[in-house]
Design a protein around this motif. Structure first.
Motif, short mmCIF file in Angstrom:
data_model
loop_
_atom_site.label_atom_id
_atom_site.label_comp_id
_atom_site.label_asym_id
_atom_site.label_seq_id
_atom_site.Cartn_x
_atom_site.Cartn_y
_atom_site.Cartn_z
N PRO A 89 0.84 -1.21 0.00
CA PRO A 89 0.00 0.00 0.00
C PRO A 89 0.88 1.25 0.00
CG PRO A 89 -0.13 -1.15 2.11
CD PRO A 89 0.70 -1.99 1.21
N ARG A 90 0.42 2.27 -0.73
CA ARG A 90 1.25 3.48 -0.90
C ARG A 90 0.48 4.72 -0.44
NH1 ARG A 90 1.76 7.15 -4.92
NH2 ARG A 90 0.26 6.06 -6.22
N PRO A 91 0.95 5.35 0.64
CA PRO A 91 0.30 6.60 1.08
C PRO A 91 0.44 7.66 -0.01
CG PRO A 91 1.82 5.77 2.76
CD PRO A 91 2.05 4.96 1.52
N VAL A 92 -0.66 8.35 -0.33
CA VAL A 92 -0.61 9.36 -1.38
C VAL A 92 -0.93 10.77 -0.88
CG1 VAL A 92 -1.04 7.77 -3.28
CG2 VAL A 92 -2.97 8.84 -2.14
N ALA A 93 -1.69 10.89 0.21
CA ALA A 93 -2.04 12.23 0.71
C ALA A 93 -2.61 12.12 2.11
CB ALA A 93 -3.05 12.90 -0.22
N PHE A 94 -2.65 13.26 2.78
CA PHE A 94 -3.35 13.38 4.05
C PHE A 94 -4.34 14.52 3.90
CE2 PHE A 94 -4.00 15.10 8.33
CZ PHE A 94 -4.46 13.95 8.96
N LEU A 95 -5.61 14.24 4.12
CA LEU A 95 -6.66 15.25 4.05
C LEU A 95 -6.89 15.78 5.46
CD1 LEU A 95 -8.85 16.83 2.56
CD2 LEU A 95 -10.34 14.80 2.76
N ARG A 96 -6.37 16.98 5.73
CA ARG A 96 -6.51 17.57 7.07
C ARG A 96 -7.93 18.07 7.25
NH1 ARG A 96 -2.57 22.21 8.21
NH2 ARG A 96 -4.00 23.30 6.84
N ILE A 97 -8.60 17.49 8.27
CA ILE A 97 -9.96 17.88 8.64
C ILE A 97 -9.99 17.96 10.18
CG2 ILE A 97 -12.43 17.37 8.48
CD1 ILE A 97 -11.77 15.38 6.22
N PRO A 98 -9.77 19.12 10.76
CA PRO A 98 -9.78 19.20 12.22
C PRO A 98 -11.11 18.72 12.80
CG PRO A 98 -8.94 21.23 11.26
CD PRO A 98 -9.49 20.41 10.14
N GLY A 99 -11.01 17.93 13.88
CA GLY A 99 -12.22 17.44 14.54
C GLY A 99 -12.90 16.28 13.85
N ASN A 100 -12.21 15.60 12.95
CA ASN A 100 -12.81 14.49 12.20
C ASN A 100 -12.73 13.17 12.95
OD1 ASN A 100 -11.97 12.16 9.91
ND2 ASN A 100 -13.90 13.22 9.63
N VAL A 101 -13.86 12.48 13.07
CA VAL A 101 -13.88 11.13 13.64
C VAL A 101 -14.63 10.13 12.75
CG1 VAL A 101 -13.57 11.81 16.05
CG2 VAL A 101 -15.87 11.64 15.12
N ASP A 102 -15.40 10.60 11.78
CA ASP A 102 -16.21 9.68 10.99
C ASP A 102 -16.33 10.15 9.55
OD1 ASP A 102 -17.68 7.40 10.59
OD2 ASP A 102 -19.37 7.99 11.84
N VAL A 103 -16.43 9.18 8.64
CA VAL A 103 -16.63 9.46 7.22
C VAL A 103 -17.55 8.41 6.62
CG1 VAL A 103 -14.37 10.54 6.88
CG2 VAL A 103 -14.63 8.11 6.45
N THR A 104 -18.14 8.75 5.51
CA THR A 104 -18.87 7.79 4.69
C THR A 104 -18.86 8.33 3.26
OG1 THR A 104 -20.87 6.43 4.51
CG2 THR A 104 -21.19 8.78 4.94
#
Length: 171
Positions: A89-104
């Motif tokens: 697996p190859r890390p490609v980016a970090f999406l900075r979202i302060p206060g993030n705990v959940d996604v869909t």
């Protein structure tokens, strides 16, 4: 007759309870105290950004969107990992979202919390997500990570009016 039976049952219960040994209360384990990590709303709304990959250190949920993995860095954002070759697996980016705990995701749209806001990202170009919309105060304030106490000086009533909770720190 039913009255005698009830009286007999009550007397039996009382006698049985009196035969139980007394249990001394043990020392109570103190609940941890927490303080909220706050960010000014204007700063929160400017902080979302696509950054270079970084180390994982306090991960939460994992979301699989073939061939990518999205790994939550609790309260900070999402690691975007190219998983075309699962053995490498190859890390490609970090999406900075302060206060993030959940996604869909739904189709090419990613929904993520940011403190009490709900963000919508266009993910058609997975390594380069684009913020499309922010809905303020759409979700409840971030709860503490476990049962605990919030000292009076950190209660919501004592916070600046424009402050948003983006995480919690154990004291």
């Amino acid at each position: 007759m039913p009255h005698r039976y009830t009286l007999f049952l009550a007397a039996s219960l009382l006698l049985g309870l009196s035969a139980c040994p007394m249990v001394e209360p043990t020392d109570r384990i103190p609940l941890p105290s927490y303080k909220p990590l706050l960010m000014a709303r204007s700063q929160l709304e400017q902080a979302v950004a696509v950054l270079p990959p970084r180390e994982l250190h306090n991960t939460g949920k994992i979301y699989f969107r073939d061939p990518y993995l999205l790994i939550n860095e609790q309260y900070e954002g999402l690691h975007i990992i190219d998983n075309h070759d699962p053995t490498h697996p190859r890390p490609v980016a970090f999406l900075r979202i302060p206060g993030n705990v959940d996604v869909t995701m739904l189709g090419s749209l990613l929904y993520a919390d940011s403190g009490s806001d709900l963000l919508t990202f266009d993910m058609r170009d997975m390594p380069n997500p684009t913020l499309r919309h922010r809905l303020r105060e759409a979700v409840p304030e971030l709860p503490m990570p476990q049962s605990g106490l919030v000292p009076d000086q950190y209660q919501a009533a004592n916070r600046p009016a424009d402050a948003v909770v983006i995480g919690w720190q154990k004291l």
